[in-house]
Structure formats: structure tokens, C-alpha cells
Motif scaffolding. Structure first.
Motif, mmCIF file in Angstrom:
data_model
loop_
_atom_site.group_PDB
_atom_site.id
_atom_site.type_symbol
_atom_site.label_atom_id
_atom_site.label_comp_id
_atom_site.label_asym_id
_atom_site.label_seq_id
_atom_site.Cartn_x
_atom_site.Cartn_y
_atom_site.Cartn_z
ATOM 1 N N GLN A 114 17.433 19.241 -2.684
ATOM 2 C CA GLN A 114 17.506 17.850 -3.127
ATOM 3 C C GLN A 114 18.890 17.264 -2.844
ATOM 4 O OE1 GLN A 114 15.142 15.724 -4.622
ATOM 5 N NE2 GLN A 114 16.752 14.192 -4.352
ATOM 6 N N LYS A 115 19.925 18.019 -3.180
ATOM 7 C CA LYS A 115 21.303 17.550 -2.937
ATOM 8 C C LYS A 115 21.589 17.423 -1.446
ATOM 9 C CE LYS A 115 23.089 19.628 -7.194
ATOM 10 N NZ LYS A 115 23.975 20.688 -7.755
ATOM 11 N N ARG A 147 30.084 19.350 -2.735
ATOM 12 C CA ARG A 147 29.094 18.295 -2.956
ATOM 13 C C ARG A 147 27.705 18.870 -3.212
ATOM 14 N NH1 ARG A 147 29.950 13.432 1.309
ATOM 15 N NH2 ARG A 147 28.194 12.651 0.088
ATOM 16 N N ASN A 205 20.928 11.928 3.907
ATOM 17 C CA ASN A 205 20.280 10.616 3.805
ATOM 18 C C ASN A 205 18.849 10.646 4.329
ATOM 19 O OD1 ASN A 205 20.239 7.890 3.027
ATOM 20 N ND2 ASN A 205 20.797 7.200 5.084
ATOM 21 N N SER A 254 14.639 12.265 3.092
ATOM 22 C CA SER A 254 13.882 12.702 1.932
ATOM 23 C C SER A 254 13.804 14.227 1.900
ATOM 24 C CB SER A 254 12.468 12.122 1.955
ATOM 25 O OG SER A 254 11.674 12.793 2.908
ATOM 26 N N GLU A 293 20.019 14.305 -0.001
ATOM 27 C CA GLU A 293 20.831 13.135 -0.331
ATOM 28 C C GLU A 293 22.043 13.060 0.593
ATOM 29 O OE1 GLU A 293 21.757 13.584 -4.431
ATOM 30 O OE2 GLU A 293 19.702 13.230 -5.130
#
Length: 293
Positions: free
Chosen positions: A55-56, A32, A62, A64, A59
Motif C-alpha cells: 500500500q505504501k 518512507r 502513484n 493503485s 502511494e
């Protein structure tokens, strides 16, 4: 880049915690993130991580990317989640400087938790609710055990007006209780303050208390330091609050400006607050005037 490097260890800890709690295999998470399993393990150890991977990962967690890098702010509108996060932070902390509850939760007695659990169970049974609902005190109980294991340095400043409210209403002021149980809660509050008086007098290594006069207004906040990493929490939730009747938003940030500003404020407050014999005298007076018989 300095901000990223400073928080690599924390990023690795969050990644490892997510992997263990999610139940996902390492190769699933690596897929992922678009990296190899070996790279995933290196990130968990605190090695340099690419910004696109950050960044991944943000995400995936959950949150920032700024929060992950220690630049942003984490918000909590649920006391349970906030105190669970605090327990996670305190598992690797060296110094705490705080203005929060009328007590220091880490050194409260078992009676503090017991009265809250008794009140919570009694209320849920009366309402016909599931008694397995987690009270706030259970969400943070790990904090006391962590303190016993690690003994971080703690400076806890108690605001006089909050001590008065604590003695007047007892442990769990906002938790519905029967009159007999409320009286018991007030007696426990008296014992907790007397315990703090004993600790001030004994001056144990790494644990200090002071009393802030009620003429000074101050926001509840907690400064935390580990090695070169620092964070500050602004907390409206008392440790003995009821999750069903409590509203507010707590925040935690590692922003350098926020951390430095609050650290300096707390250090100045410590210098002007009552310590030693003066603090003991003030607390004894409050117990005599407001404590339960």
C-alpha cells in the motif's frame, strides 16, 4: 496470495526503477516505506513483501495497489508515456502477439523514424515552438534496440485496411507535412511494407507476420509474456502518431481474465489470417494499388 507471489519480481523491478529515477537514497525510500534498507533491497530482488508495505509503495509510485499486484489496470492518455512503458515491459519479455500498426515497429527501418523527426521538426519550427519537444517516435525508439538485443518471439498481424491507409497517406498520416515531405513519407511506407514482404519470405526465427482481411474488424491489442507473467495492452495510439493531434486512452493490465481472453482471441485470429505466400501476394497487391510511385 498466488497473485501477489506471481508478480513479486515485477514489483521489485518497479521499486528499483523508482529508486534509480527519483534520485532518492535507498535509506530515504526505506524510511518512507517504514522498512529497513536491507528489506528494501530484498523487495527489489523479488522477495515476499507485506501488504501494508505494498500500500505504501503504491502511494510512492502513484499507482493503485491492485495495479502494483498485477490485478488492476494502468491507463495512459499520452502516447509518449504509453510507449515508454511498453519499452520498459519489452526489456524483459519473451513473446509478443499483436494486432496493432500496419507495420511492426521493432523491425522498421531508420527511415521510418527519420521521416517523422523531419516532419516534427519542420512543424515545430513553423509554429515557433521549442524543437526539443519529444516526438512519439523518440519516446519508443528504445523498443527497436531492445528487440535487436533480446530477439523475443514476435507474431504481428497486419490489418489490410490499416496497410491501405499507411500506403495511401504514408508514415505519419496524422502529422502535418508539406506536399514534398508527404510524398517522401508515402515512399517510406512502401519500403516498410516491402521489407515486411521480404521478412515473410525469409521466415527469420521467432518473427512471423500475417495479414487480416478487411472483412474482419479487430481492436488493436498486444499480448506479452515473460516466464509465468503475462500482460495485455489495448492501444489506440499508432507508432507514427503526433502527440499534439492524438487523443485516446491506452491501458495495460495483467488481470488473468483480460489476458486469457485476449490471448485466445489473438490465437484464433492468427489461425484465420493470411500467412506465407498468401500474405505476400496480398501485400504486393496493396503496394501496387495504393503505394507511391
Amino acid at each position: 496470495m498466488a497473485a501477489v507471489t506471481m508478480h513479486l519480481g515485477e514489483i521489485g523491478q518497479q521499486l528499483r526503477a523508482f529508486r534509480l529515477e527519483s534520485g532518492m537514497r535507498a535509506d530515504e525510500i526505506a524510511l518512507r516505506l517504514g522498512v529497513s534498507r536491507a528489506a528494501l533491497y530484498r523487495y527489489e530482488k523479488g522477495e515476499v513483501i507485506k501488504l501494508d508495505t505494498v500500500q505504501k509503495l503504491a502511494e510512492l509510485l502513484n499507482i493503485s495497489p491492485l495495479t502494483l499486484l498485477g490485478i488492476g489496470i494502468e491507463y495512459y492518455n499520452c502516447p509518449n508515456k504509453f510507449f515508454q512503458k511498453m519499452a520498459a515491459i519489452e526489456s524483459d519479455i519473451e513473446q509478443i502477439l499483436q494486432v496493432s500498426d500496419p507495420v511492426c515497429y521493432q523491425v522498421t527501418s531508420p527511415a521510418y523514424d527519420a521521416i517523422l523527426l523531419e516532419a516534427q521538426t519542420d512543424q515545430l519550427q513553423k509554429n515557433g515552438q521549442d524543437i526539443t519537444t519529444t516526438p512519439v517516435v523518440l519516446a519508443q525508439s528504445k523498443r527497436r534496440a531492445l528487440y535487436s538485443q533480446r530477439n523475443p518471439s514476435i507474431i504481428s498481424m497486419l490489418h489490410e485496411s490499416r496497410v491501405i491507409d499507411f500506403l495511401t497517406h504514408g508514415v505519419g498520416a496524422g502529422v502535418p507535412m508539406s506536399q514534398p515531405l508527404r510524398h517522401k513519407a508515402r515512399q517510406v511506407a512502401v519500403q516498410e511494407i516491402r521489407n515486411i514482404i521480404t521478412l515473410i519470405d525469409a521466415a527469420p526465427m521467432g518473427l512471423q507476420f500475417s495479414v487480416i482481411p478487411d472483412t474482419i474488424t479487430v481492436t488493436s491489442c498486444i499480448f506479452m509474456r515473460h516466464s509465468e507473467q503475462m500482460a495485455v495492452a489495448i492501444n489506440p495510439f499508432r507508432c507514427d502518431c503526433s502527440p499534439n493531434t492524438t487523443t485516446g486512452v491506452a491501458l495495460i493490465t495483467s488481470s488473468l481474465e483480460a489476458v486469457t481472453t485476449h490471448q485466445h482471441m489473438l490465437e484464433r485470429l492468427w489461425q484465420t489470417s493470411l500467412k506465407g505466400a498468401d500474405a505476400i501476394g496480398r501485400l504486393k497487391t496493396l503496394v501496387e494499388r495504393h503505394g507511391a510511385a
